[in-house]
Every structure is written in structure tokens, then in C-alpha cells.
Design an enzyme around this catalytic site. Structure first.
Site, PDB file in Angstrom:
ATOM      1  N   GLU A 149      -2.177  10.280  10.261  1.00 21.19           N
ATOM      2  CA  GLU A 149      -2.951  11.490  10.374  1.00 21.19           C
ATOM      3  C   GLU A 149      -4.392  11.080  10.073  1.00 21.19           C
ATOM      4  O   GLU A 149      -4.629  10.450   9.050  1.00 21.19           O
ATOM      5  CB  GLU A 149      -2.452  12.468   9.294  1.00 21.19           C
ATOM      6  CG  GLU A 149      -2.529  13.889   9.681  1.00 21.19           C
ATOM      7  CD  GLU A 149      -2.157  14.810   8.521  1.00 21.19           C
ATOM      8  OE1 GLU A 149      -1.230  14.486   7.753  1.00 21.19           O
ATOM      9  OE2 GLU A 149      -2.818  15.851   8.404  1.00 21.19           O
TER      10      GLU A 149
ATOM     11  N   ARG B  83       8.956   3.471   1.096  1.00 17.69           N
ATOM     12  CA  ARG B  83       7.510   3.283   1.119  1.00 17.69           C
ATOM     13  C   ARG B  83       7.110   2.244   0.079  1.00 17.69           C
ATOM     14  O   ARG B  83       7.857   1.948  -0.851  1.00 17.69           O
ATOM     15  CB  ARG B  83       6.766   4.600   0.889  1.00 17.69           C
ATOM     16  CG  ARG B  83       6.971   5.206  -0.469  1.00 17.69           C
ATOM     17  CD  ARG B  83       6.452   6.632  -0.529  1.00 17.69           C
ATOM     18  NE  ARG B  83       5.018   6.709  -0.437  1.00 17.69           N
ATOM     19  CZ  ARG B  83       4.352   7.335   0.556  1.00 17.69           C
ATOM     20  NH1 ARG B  83       5.010   7.933   1.517  1.00 17.69           N
ATOM     21  NH2 ARG B  83       3.043   7.387   0.547  1.00 17.69           N
TER      22      ARG B  83
ATOM     23  N   LYS C  92      -3.540   9.196  -0.005  1.00 19.86           N
ATOM     24  CA  LYS C  92      -4.897   9.417   0.492  1.00 19.86           C
ATOM     25  C   LYS C  92      -5.602  10.480  -0.334  1.00 19.86           C
ATOM     26  O   LYS C  92      -6.784  10.359  -0.617  1.00 19.86           O
ATOM     27  CB  LYS C  92      -4.829   9.867   1.954  1.00 19.86           C
ATOM     28  CG  LYS C  92      -4.662   8.722   2.930  1.00 19.86           C
ATOM     29  CD  LYS C  92      -4.749   9.245   4.359  1.00 19.86           C
ATOM     30  CE  LYS C  92      -3.516   8.927   5.156  1.00 19.86           C
ATOM     31  NZ  LYS C  92      -3.151   9.904   6.146  1.00 19.86           N
TER      32      LYS C  92
END
Ligand code: ATP
Ligand code: MG
Length: 613
Positions: A73, A308, A318
Site C-alpha cells: 500500500e 512476518r 509503517k
């Protein structure tokens, strides 16, 4: 796996081929190898651009054996966790004759910005990957698929698989139930397709307020998987999108958009992190419904989840990284203490080191923490072979060779500078041309590190103390005679005499044995440089685990700036060039602030692993 369906390696299985590349296997490689051997995707067509079933049916057989994608994104800078995902997706495509798509998942108009788009493309390319393959450019953005998504939504409504829900957000939440409690059907669930279609079109035409209603998939309010309890797939949001502007006031939800993006792009293996595991049933449900309607080509993409990356002393979110930047805790996204790709790059990390790291940590299906020293080890291994050596004095004190005038009287005495040379790389890789040697001079005065002199040596100390001899690396053997101090007792000069005929590389240089060689830089040709000594950004190994406030465990000593003296070859560094400062560690000429007139270096990583201690 004995079939011979694979086209690339008719003599063996895909696994044989991959094993020949010496890559450790993992569950994703096994899945792909099985698909290749069984020809799961062998009959797929690819029209050259993303599109629906009819579009691809008109195209030729797909030249790519598999298709993966990296779908960030564009709402921030990429970090080391994304680097794992990039290496994984692009790496699998490369290893199995496939293509990896670079796709911006830009379906959320409020948080995204073109500012991030270029930084993301830059990061992927810098890491060594690209999206051009088979003469085609595979750079896509999900917002280009809004028209298809709208059509898919109308299809679901017409087929009785979706309805417009006008419950308040509170009622909708309450009626969803929870893990122990089944959900309750919405009173709007039984509307006819015609009624729903009319309402949905009104939504799209801007006839209803933001949040007044949503489109929901009609699945099963009693499903044990809460994600299957009629998830919302479209919402009203009056927001300007960076790509589509004000064309839309309704936007698809991520869970609806993502599978469609994959399918339009003919992705075969859609790899995501574990938190999406519970979404997989909806992914498959949606693919099945849209295939039934003939909208999407078969076979549909499949989603696979991996753990992850969690790295000790590092945060990989982020949003939290943005907080560090916005609150001025670091100097921007590319601060060398940041785990962003731009930060790591500025710190001195190389694409090879990050690729090796991704390979070393592998992919698994269970969450774990990777020790930060694993990342540092990968950088050290890469730079060990490549980084040119140089001498730098980080905490300088002057050393005066008191008999210099006398010993070098025939050559000019006090002003004489004796030329010295050392290789830039002690062990150049086999078959490569060694780089040009370093040249520097020694004279009556040189800079040494304060730590290399002790007036009263601790036990076992082998460097300079009165009466002891050491070699100035690449120069002469010297014998320490004492020091001078100022009124406060601070040492101002270390004193020594040079032992004649001991210069490195001259006959008989080794006739005088010493127990230590110390690094130094000549006063005559040394250049002063700013050196930024970085340490971990957090003192807590898991700064944000369990809801902890990561701002509370910031390391107050994560940056110390020193004025060092470096040898001439270092002062001539190109921005971004990496070096081993002998005995000190690996440093990089700062790619933003360094210039020949004002050298600036960043500590990349120490010589030895000091993290575990
Ligand atoms: P963040 O929470 O930092 O915003 P994200 O997962 O929302 O991260 P995206 O831009 O949506 O970020 O991620 C792009 C891809 O990178 C996704 O496929 C995601 O799974 C992957 N990714 C993100 N963080 C990690 C991580 N820590 N380890 C491995 N892959 C990751
Ligand atoms: Mg995200």
C-alpha cells in the site's frame, strides 16, 4: 513427484531444478514445485495485460510458469519486513521461470500518496529486482481495477450473493457476534436483488451519506469464522483518490479488492503474512462465485501465508515508524537508525546483504523473532570481501616521534615525510584485479587513538606504554617514551622514538619483534571527518510487543558524532562507498552529506558481533 509436465526441465522435476540452485527448500517452494510438476497452471492464458476471463481467453498460453506479486500500500516507506517479502516474491518468480508483478494496492484513498510510490519502486529496484519480463512491463495499480470491481459487485448482487445493509455501524458490529456467539441476520438481508441493485447504484451515484450503508457479501452469519459473517465489500467514502480523482465515492474493501486484483493479473501463488489466514476462506469463496459467473479466468489464484519478520530491537510497522519521524525522534525516513530500506541503505547495507538475510531467515508458518545480529552478520560477510580498507583515528591524540629529525636528517629532518603504502583489499576475490593500493605518509607527528596509549598499562596490555615497542601499521616500529599533559592532567601528546630501518616492506623490517600493530594517520596528510557512531535505536529487544509504548525504550545514545582523522584514500571516498576502518568496523560515506571537501561517514556495523554481549 515423478511426472514430467514441467516444460523448463523435461529431464527432471521442478524440485530437482531448484535443488540444483542450492537454495534451501521451504513450504512455498514445495507447493510451487508440486504445481509445476502437476501442471496446475500449465493451460493458463495471459493476454499481456490484466483483465477478466474473456480478455485472457483471447490471449496466448502464459509464458510465465508462475505469477507472484508484491502488493504494498503506498502509505509509507518500505522496511526490512517488506524486504523479506520482496526477496521472497521476486525470488520465487526468478527461480521458477515466473514473473513477479509490482502492484500498488491503492484502494484506500485516504492514507495513500504518490510521494511514497517512487520511494517504493526505488527500493525494489535497489534490492535488485524489476518488473519487466517477456518484453512486458508488470507494474500495476489496483485502482485501475475499480471498474471491474464495481461490475463484480453488481454481479454478486444480481446472483443473490450480496446485499446493501443499512444498519448503523454499531448494530452491524453487535450483530456480528463473536467467537462464542453466532451473528444475527441483518433486517436488510432478505431484500431482493433488484432492490439491492438499485440501492448500490444510488451509493455509487452519491445519493447517500458516507457510512449510511455498505454492500455486504451474503454468506453465513453463523459461520465459526467471523470473516465469513457477511463481510462488508464496498463502503461510501467521499475522498479524492490519487489515481482516480473524484470518479468514485464508493471504494472496495481490502478483502474484496485483493483477491480480484490477483485474479485479473493471473497470479498463481498469492503470498501474504499469517494475519490473513482467516481471510483465506473468503478469498476462495469470492474466487468461486466470480468464476461461476464467468467473470474471472480459471484456475483461480491461491493464497498462502507465511510468518512476518520480527527483528529484535526493531519495529516494523509503517505507522509506528511514521511516529518516530513525525515526533522528531529520528532525522527522517532515511535516518541510518531506521529499519526502512532507505535507512538501511544510508547506513551502509547492501542489496546482497539483505538478499542473503532473506535467504538465511527462510520462510516458515510460525511467528518467531530473528536476532538483529543475524542481519548484521549478513552485512559483515558481504563487506568483508568487498570493502576497501583504510585507517581512521576516531578519538585522536597526537603522537610525536622525538628522534625523527635525527634519524631522517639526510632526507630533510623534521619536515621529511616517508611514503607508505598498503593494499586496499588484503585478499582480493580470486580472479579479480586487485584495486589500486593506498598511499599515505608518515612524519614526525601522527594521530593515534587515545585508547592505544596507557601511562600505566593494565595487565596484558600490548599497545603503547613507556618502554614498549609497537608497529605503526604500514609504517615503522616505534618505542614509547612517555607523554605530556596539560594542567588538568589530560594527555596532550604521546611521545615515542622511531626505530631506524624497520619500515614495513623494507628489507629487515621484521628484525625488531613487536606484540602489536596500531592504526594511525599522519598529521601531514590526515583529513578531519565527521563520523556518526550509530547504536541500536531501542534498548528493549521487543520495543512494541504486548502493546508496550516503544517511545519509552528509545536508546538515548543511539547516535554519537565524533570528529575523526582519516587517511587520504578515505577522504576521497564516493558517497555510498563502503570501507573497513581497520580495527574499528565497517563504515559508509554518507550518501546525503558526504563530499570530498567535508567527509562524513556512518558506522554500518562493527567488526565483531557485539549484540549478543
Ligand atoms: P505495515 O503494517 O508496516 O503498514 P503492511 O503489511 O500493512 O505493513 P503493506 O504495504 O500492505 O504493509 O505490505 C506489502 C507486503 O509486504 C505485504 O504482502 C505484506 O505481507 C508484506 N510485509 C509487510 N510487513 C512484513 C513483515 N514484517 N514481514 C514480512 N512481510 C511483510
Ligand atoms: Mg497494510
Amino acid at each position: 513427484m515423478s511426472s514430467t509436465h514441467t516444460n523448463t526441465h523435461p529431464a527432471g522435476t521442478a524440485a530437482d531444478a531448484a535443488a540444483a540452485d542450492h537454495k534451501p527448500s521451504n513450504f512455498l517452494r514445495q507447493i510451487i514445485e508440486k504445481d509445476l510438476d502437476q501442471g496446475t497452471y500449465a493451460q493458463r492464458r495471459w493476454a499481456g495485460t490484466p483483465g477478466d476471463a474473456a480478455h485472457h481467453a483471447a490471449g496466448p498460453l502464459d509464458p510465465a510458469k508462475i505469477r507472484t506479486r508484491f502488493p504494498p500500500e503506498p502509505n509509507g516507506y518500505l522496511h526490512v519486513g517488506h524486504a523479506k517479502s520482496i526477496c521472497l516474491n521476486f525470488g520465487l518468480a526468478r527461480d521458477y521461470g515466473g514473473v513477479c508483478h509490482m502492484r500498488f494496492d491503492d484502494t484506500n484513498p485516504e492514507t495513500e500518496d504518490t510521494e511514497y510510490v517512487n520511494s517504493i519502486l526505488d527500493a525494489v529496484q535497489w534490492l535488485g529486482f524489476g518488473w519487466e519480463a517477456n518484453g512486458q512491463n508488470h507494474l500495476f495499480q489496483a485502482s485501475d481495477y475499480f471498474d471491474f470491481m464495481y461490475r463484480a459487485a453488481e454481479y454478486l448482487i444480481e446472483a443473490g450473493h450480496a446485499y446493501v445493509d443499512e444498519q448503523s455501524p454499531e448494530d452491524m458490529r453487535a450483530n456480528r457476534g463473536d467467537f462464542g456467539k453466532p451473528g444475527v441476520d441483518s433486517p436488510f438481508r432478505t431484500r431482493t436483488p433488484a432492490e439491492n441493485l438499485e440501492r448500490f447504484r444510488q451509493m455509487a451515484q452519491g445519493q447517500h451519506a458516507d457510512g449510511a450503508m455498505v454492500l455486504r457479501a451474503k454468506i453465513d452469519m453463523a459461520s465459526p469464522n467471523i470473516n465469513m459473517r457477511d463481510p462488508a465489500i464496498y463502503r461510501i467514502r467521499r475522498a479524492t483518490h490519487h489515481n482516480t480523482g473524484d470518479k468514485w465515492c464508493i471504494y472496495p474493501m481490502y478483502t474484496f479488492a485483493h483477491p480480484i486484483e490477483d485474479a485479473l493479473e493471473q497470479i498463481t501463488h498469492s503470498i501474504c503474512t499469517l494475519e490473513f489466514e482467516d481471510q483465506r476462506p473468503f478469498y476462495d469463496w469470492l474466487m468461486d462465485r466470480l468464476a461461476e459467473g464467468g467473470l474471472l479466468a480459471a484456475p483461480a489464484p491461491k493464497q498462502y501465508e507465511f510468518a512476518r519478520l520480527n527483528l529484535t530491537y526493531v519495529i516494523t510497522s509503517k505507522r509506528k515508524l511514521a511516529a518516530l519521524v513525525n515526533e522528531g525522534k529520528v532525522n527522517g525516513w532515511d535516518d541510518p537508525r531506521m529499519p526502512t530500506i532507505v535507512g538501511l541503505r544510508r547506513r551502509g547495507y547492501t542489496p546482497a546483504a539483505l538478499q542473503a538475510f532473506a535467504e538465511r531467515i527462510g520462510v516458515t508458518k510460525s511467528d518467531s523473532w530473528i536476532d538483529y545480529s543475524t542481519l548484521e552478520g549478513c552485512l559483515r560477510e558481504d563487506l568483508e570481501l568487498k570493502a576497501h580498507r583504510g585507517m581512521a583515528v576516531l578519538n585522536p591524540v597526537k603522537l610525536v616521534l622525538t628522534n625523527w629529525d635525527e634519524v631522517f636528517a639526510p632526507l630533510g629532518g623534521a619536515a621529511y615525510l616517508d611514503p607508505c603504502t598498503l593494499p586496499a583489499l588484503p585478499h582480493p576475490p580470486e580472479g579479480t584485479e586487485p584495486p589500486a593500493a593506498r598511499h599515505f605518509t608518515i612524519g614526525k607527528e601522527v594521530w593515534i587513538d587515545r585508547e592505544d596509549f596507557e601511562e600505566v598499562p593494565p595487565k596484558g596490555y600490548k599497545r603503547l606504554f613507556p618502554g614498549n615497542k609497537v608497529r605503526l601499521k604500514g609504517g615503522h616500529v616505534i618505542e614509547c617514551t612517555g607523554c605530556t599533559k596539560d594542567a588538568n592532567g589530560v594527555i596532550t601528546e604521546v611521545l615515542a622514538t622511531v626505530v631506524p630501518d624497520t619500515k614495513s616492506g623494507t628489507p629487515g623490517a621484521d628484525s625488531v619483534k613487536v606484540k602489536a600493530a596500531i592504526t594511525w594517520v599522519g598529521v601531514a596528510d590526515g583529513v578531519s571527518a565527521e563520523v556518526r557512531m550509530y547504536d541500536r535505536l531501542f534498548v528493549d529487544a521487543q520495543p512494541d510487543a504486548g502493546g508496550k509504548d516503544f517511545l519509552e525504550s528509545l536508546n538515548p545514545n543511539s547516535l554519537k558524532v565524533v570528529t575523526a582523522i582519516v587517511e587520504p584514500s578515505l577522504a576521497n571516498a564516493q558517497p555510498d562507498q563502503k570501507f573497513q576502518f581497520e580495527r574499528h568496523g565497517y563504515f559508509v560515506a554518507d550518501r546525503v552529506d558526504h563530499s570530498a571537501g567535508k567527509p562524513v561517514f556512518n558506522l554500518a556495523v562493527g567488526l565483531k558481533d557485539s549484540w549478543g554481549k
